[in-house]
Scaffold this motif. Structure first.
Motif, mmCIF file in Angstrom:
data_model
loop_
_atom_site.group_PDB
_atom_site.id
_atom_site.type_symbol
_atom_site.label_atom_id
_atom_site.label_comp_id
_atom_site.label_asym_id
_atom_site.label_seq_id
_atom_site.Cartn_x
_atom_site.Cartn_y
_atom_site.Cartn_z
ATOM 1 N N GLU A 154 3.327 8.738 13.686
ATOM 2 C CA GLU A 154 3.872 7.649 14.501
ATOM 3 C C GLU A 154 4.441 6.540 13.618
ATOM 4 O OE1 GLU A 154 4.347 7.369 17.806
ATOM 5 O OE2 GLU A 154 3.660 9.441 17.974
ATOM 6 N N LEU A 155 3.760 6.237 12.510
ATOM 7 C CA LEU A 155 4.257 5.232 11.576
ATOM 8 C C LEU A 155 5.595 5.665 10.981
ATOM 9 C CD1 LEU A 155 4.080 2.649 9.919
ATOM 10 C CD2 LEU A 155 2.600 3.873 8.300
ATOM 11 N N ALA A 156 5.712 6.932 10.621
ATOM 12 C CA ALA A 156 6.981 7.444 10.079
ATOM 13 C C ALA A 156 8.100 7.304 11.113
ATOM 14 C CB ALA A 156 6.820 8.897 9.637
ATOM 15 N N LEU B 19 0.830 -1.196 0.000
ATOM 16 C CA LEU B 19 0.000 0.000 0.000
ATOM 17 C C LEU B 19 0.867 1.249 0.000
ATOM 18 C CD1 LEU B 19 -2.663 -0.980 2.717
ATOM 19 C CD2 LEU B 19 -2.853 -1.183 0.242
ATOM 20 N N THR B 20 0.413 2.272 -0.693
ATOM 21 C CA THR B 20 1.087 3.571 -0.646
ATOM 22 C C THR B 20 0.699 4.256 0.663
ATOM 23 O OG1 THR B 20 -0.746 4.751 -1.679
ATOM 24 C CG2 THR B 20 0.911 3.772 -3.169
ATOM 25 N N ASP B 21 1.407 5.310 1.014
ATOM 26 C CA ASP B 21 1.066 6.039 2.235
ATOM 27 C C ASP B 21 -0.332 6.636 2.148
ATOM 28 O OD1 ASP B 21 3.389 5.301 3.455
ATOM 29 O OD2 ASP B 21 4.305 7.292 3.444
ATOM 30 N N GLN C 128 -7.040 3.762 4.940
ATOM 31 C CA GLN C 128 -7.432 2.635 5.777
ATOM 32 C C GLN C 128 -7.460 3.024 7.256
ATOM 33 O OE1 GLN C 128 -8.717 -0.207 4.718
ATOM 34 N NE2 GLN C 128 -8.472 0.598 2.651
ATOM 35 N N ILE C 129 -6.491 3.821 7.676
ATOM 36 C CA ILE C 129 -6.466 4.285 9.062
ATOM 37 C C ILE C 129 -7.687 5.155 9.341
ATOM 38 C CG2 ILE C 129 -5.254 5.785 10.693
ATOM 39 C CD1 ILE C 129 -2.618 4.759 9.431
ATOM 40 N N GLN C 130 -7.992 6.057 8.420
ATOM 41 C CA GLN C 130 -9.150 6.930 8.623
ATOM 42 C C GLN C 130 -10.438 6.109 8.677
ATOM 43 O OE1 GLN C 130 -8.693 10.296 9.351
ATOM 44 N NE2 GLN C 130 -10.775 9.919 10.104
ATOM 45 N N TYR C 131 -10.512 5.057 7.873
ATOM 46 C CA TYR C 131 -11.668 4.152 7.931
ATOM 47 C C TYR C 131 -11.818 3.572 9.344
ATOM 48 C CZ TYR C 131 -14.431 -0.099 7.219
ATOM 49 O OH TYR C 131 -15.373 -1.098 7.328
ATOM 50 N N ALA D 16 -6.071 10.612 10.982
ATOM 51 C CA ALA D 16 -5.052 9.666 10.499
ATOM 52 C C ALA D 16 -3.659 10.280 10.445
ATOM 53 C CB ALA D 16 -5.448 9.136 9.130
ATOM 54 N N ALA D 17 -3.557 11.599 10.350
ATOM 55 C CA ALA D 17 -2.244 12.247 10.255
ATOM 56 C C ALA D 17 -1.384 11.963 11.480
ATOM 57 C CB ALA D 17 -2.403 13.752 10.062
#
Length: 140
Positions: free
Chosen positions: A67-69, A14-16, A22-25, A61-62
């Motif tokens: 945190e993912l970064a 998946l792209t960012d 998906q996170i926002q979902y 989601a931002a």
């Protein structure tokens, strides 16, 4: 060999932007999102290391992408996954989980056969990379 665990595992990475969607979902559904990492992706290894605590309070989601970064910066040579946890009564479980980062080289799994009583055979899988110590499993 490509590790196929969780949602979307048979699709290209998946792209960012897709990860953000998906996170926002998950957040729109009211699920808590968490980030986990490991260098041992054996299918029975369900207890990956957590990156911080589950983000129960975030609604954008931002914040999770930041945190993912940060997790990728520290553990970019390992598997990283995102999970959405539904705490509503009657569910209390992970509703979605997907890999968002992989090592550059995925050596895959081996199949070990074991003779048992009679003519029975038992099989188990093991991760080739697990022969190396933790932290060195995916280095060149």
């Amino acid at each position: 060999m490509r590790v196929t665990q969780g949602c979307f595992s048979f699709l290209p990475d998946l792209t960012d932007d897709q990860i953000t969607s998906q996170i926002q979902y998950c957040l729109d559904k009211g699920w808590a999102v968490n980030i986990e990492f490991t260098d041992d992706p054996h299918p029975r290894n369900t207890y990956w290391e957590m990156w911080g605590l589950p983000m129960f309070d975030l609604r954008d989601a931002a914040g999770i992408m930041k945190e993912l970064a940060d997790c990728r910066r520290v553990y970019g040579d390992r598997y990283i996954r995102i999970s959405g946890f539904d705490a509503s009564h009657g569910w209390e479980s992970v509703r979605i989980s997907f890999i968002v980062n992989r090592p550059a080289n995925e050596p895959g799994f081996g199949l070990a056969r074991q003779e048992a009583e009679g003519r029975n055979q038992r099989y188990s899988t093991y991760v080739y990379a697990a022969k190396k110590p933790e932290g060195e499993r995916y280095s060149s």
